[in-house]
Every structure is written in C-alpha cells, then in structure tokens.
Design a protein around this motif. Sequence first.
Motif, PDB file in Angstrom:
ATOM      1  N   MET A 216      -5.474  -1.011   3.268  1.00  0.00           N
ATOM      2  CA  MET A 216      -4.879   0.305   3.184  1.00  0.00           C
ATOM      3  C   MET A 216      -5.670   1.250   4.070  1.00  0.00           C
ATOM      4  O   MET A 216      -6.886   1.376   3.934  1.00  0.00           O
ATOM      5  CB  MET A 216      -4.888   0.838   1.753  1.00  0.00           C
ATOM      6  CG  MET A 216      -4.256   2.211   1.630  1.00  0.00           C
ATOM      7  SD  MET A 216      -4.216   2.820  -0.056  1.00  0.00           S
ATOM      8  CE  MET A 216      -5.957   2.945  -0.427  1.00  0.00           C
TER       9      MET A 216
ATOM     10  N   TYR B 228       1.895   2.421   8.152  1.00  0.00           N
ATOM     11  CA  TYR B 228       2.951   2.414   7.146  1.00  0.00           C
ATOM     12  C   TYR B 228       4.307   2.140   7.788  1.00  0.00           C
ATOM     13  O   TYR B 228       4.629   2.660   8.855  1.00  0.00           O
ATOM     14  CB  TYR B 228       2.923   3.735   6.360  1.00  0.00           C
ATOM     15  CG  TYR B 228       1.645   3.830   5.586  1.00  0.00           C
ATOM     16  CD1 TYR B 228       0.496   4.353   6.171  1.00  0.00           C
ATOM     17  CD2 TYR B 228       1.551   3.319   4.294  1.00  0.00           C
ATOM     18  CE1 TYR B 228      -0.706   4.371   5.486  1.00  0.00           C
ATOM     19  CE2 TYR B 228       0.356   3.348   3.597  1.00  0.00           C
ATOM     20  CZ  TYR B 228      -0.774   3.862   4.203  1.00  0.00           C
ATOM     21  OH  TYR B 228      -1.969   3.872   3.524  1.00  0.00           O
TER      22      TYR B 228
ATOM     23  N   ASN C  74       0.872  -1.167   0.000  1.00  0.00           N
ATOM     24  CA  ASN C  74       0.000   0.000   0.000  1.00  0.00           C
ATOM     25  C   ASN C  74       0.912   1.222   0.000  1.00  0.00           C
ATOM     26  O   ASN C  74       1.773   1.358   0.871  1.00  0.00           O
ATOM     27  CB  ASN C  74      -0.873   0.024   1.252  1.00  0.00           C
ATOM     28  CG  ASN C  74      -1.770  -1.192   1.367  1.00  0.00           C
ATOM     29  OD1 ASN C  74      -2.345  -1.641   0.385  1.00  0.00           O
ATOM     30  ND2 ASN C  74      -1.867  -1.737   2.564  1.00  0.00           N
TER      31      ASN C  74
ATOM     32  N   CYS D 171       6.077  10.303   1.105  1.00  0.00           N
ATOM     33  CA  CYS D 171       5.494   9.055   0.631  1.00  0.00           C
ATOM     34  C   CYS D 171       5.807   7.958   1.645  1.00  0.00           C
ATOM     35  O   CYS D 171       6.794   8.036   2.382  1.00  0.00           O
ATOM     36  CB  CYS D 171       5.977   8.687  -0.767  1.00  0.00           C
ATOM     37  SG  CYS D 171       7.729   8.387  -0.912  1.00  0.00           S
TER      38      CYS D 171
ATOM     39  N   PHE E 281      -3.098  12.529   6.105  1.00  0.00           N
ATOM     40  CA  PHE E 281      -3.176  11.631   4.961  1.00  0.00           C
ATOM     41  C   PHE E 281      -3.678  12.403   3.754  1.00  0.00           C
ATOM     42  O   PHE E 281      -4.666  13.134   3.836  1.00  0.00           O
ATOM     43  CB  PHE E 281      -4.116  10.473   5.274  1.00  0.00           C
ATOM     44  CG  PHE E 281      -4.351   9.540   4.126  1.00  0.00           C
ATOM     45  CD1 PHE E 281      -5.479   9.671   3.323  1.00  0.00           C
ATOM     46  CD2 PHE E 281      -3.460   8.523   3.844  1.00  0.00           C
ATOM     47  CE1 PHE E 281      -5.712   8.816   2.267  1.00  0.00           C
ATOM     48  CE2 PHE E 281      -3.679   7.651   2.783  1.00  0.00           C
ATOM     49  CZ  PHE E 281      -4.810   7.797   2.003  1.00  0.00           C
TER      50      PHE E 281
ATOM     51  N   ALA F 299      -5.712   5.135   6.344  1.00  0.00           N
ATOM     52  CA  ALA F 299      -5.271   6.522   6.258  1.00  0.00           C
ATOM     53  C   ALA F 299      -4.492   6.976   7.484  1.00  0.00           C
ATOM     54  O   ALA F 299      -4.249   8.161   7.647  1.00  0.00           O
ATOM     55  CB  ALA F 299      -6.476   7.432   6.047  1.00  0.00           C
TER      56      ALA F 299
ATOM     57  N   ALA G 260       1.256   5.398  -0.036  1.00  0.00           N
ATOM     58  CA  ALA G 260       0.468   6.569   0.345  1.00  0.00           C
ATOM     59  C   ALA G 260       1.312   7.827   0.357  1.00  0.00           C
ATOM     60  O   ALA G 260       2.540   7.786   0.443  1.00  0.00           O
ATOM     61  CB  ALA G 260      -0.147   6.349   1.731  1.00  0.00           C
TER      62      ALA G 260
ATOM     63  N   THR H  88      -8.104   3.140  -4.456  1.00  0.00           N
ATOM     64  CA  THR H  88      -7.446   4.387  -4.118  1.00  0.00           C
ATOM     65  C   THR H  88      -8.246   5.080  -3.035  1.00  0.00           C
ATOM     66  O   THR H  88      -9.464   4.852  -2.904  1.00  0.00           O
ATOM     67  CB  THR H  88      -7.301   5.320  -5.333  1.00  0.00           C
ATOM     68  OG1 THR H  88      -8.588   5.537  -5.914  1.00  0.00           O
ATOM     69  CG2 THR H  88      -6.369   4.734  -6.374  1.00  0.00           C
TER      70      THR H  88
ATOM     71  N   GLY I 116      -3.734   7.527  -1.263  1.00  0.00           N
ATOM     72  CA  GLY I 116      -3.067   6.244  -1.252  1.00  0.00           C
ATOM     73  C   GLY I 116      -3.623   5.317  -2.314  1.00  0.00           C
ATOM     74  O   GLY I 116      -4.773   5.464  -2.744  1.00  0.00           O
TER      75      GLY I 116
END
Length: 123
Positions: free
Chosen positions: A103, A110, A32, A95, A46, A105, A34, A57, A49
Amino acid sequence: VQLQASGGGLVQAGGSLRLSCAASGLTVSSYNMAWFRQAPGKEREFVAGVSRFSITTLYGDSVKGRCTVSRDNAKNTVYLQMNSLKPEDTAIYYCAAGSQIRMLATDASYDYWGQGTLVTVSS
C-alpha cells in the motif's frame, strides 16, 4: 467496479464527519483501500489508507491523529472518520482501490476511483 463515496457536507471547524465508500464489483478486503482529497487549485493528496487484509494503516501528515480509516468487510465498505476538522480540510474526497502488493500513498498505485464527495469546513 464502482466506488460510491458519501458522507460529505458542510461542517464547522472542530466538528466531525464520517465518509463512507461502498464498493461493488470488488471485495474491499482484498484491495488496498485509500482516501485522497483535492482542494481547489491544489494537487491530489493522500489522506489515509488501509492495506489488504487490514494489516496496516497509513495516514497523511496533515490528518495524522485526527482521522481513522476502517473497513467493514460485511458491508464491503470503507470509512474515514474525521475529527477536529479545520478549514484547510475543505476538499473533494475520493476513495480508491489498489491491487499492488504494498500500500502506497501515491495515486498511481490505485486502479479504481470513486466520484468524490465534497467536504466543506467553515471557520
């Protein structure tokens, strides 16, 4: 793993920019991917992504309709096309890559982060 963000700069309100995030050490199609941003004195937010295998998306409310996130698997790069830029879009854009099944937000989802690229929108 390295995520190299680029493409930031100074642009007038109403203008456009395309940010790039070139990855090494991971395959962007399997993560994923983002974009987040952080303005001075504000929390990280956010922006957009694209899920692994480009199934979905997701866009933040503040950029919905003005931004498009995309991925070029051959170049192992993710892009953020930003149009109709506003002064409030001024921030450092980061990024990020995440390996979770869904995925999300939230930045905790991440695993890897790039160094950021500065976008400044003048009024």
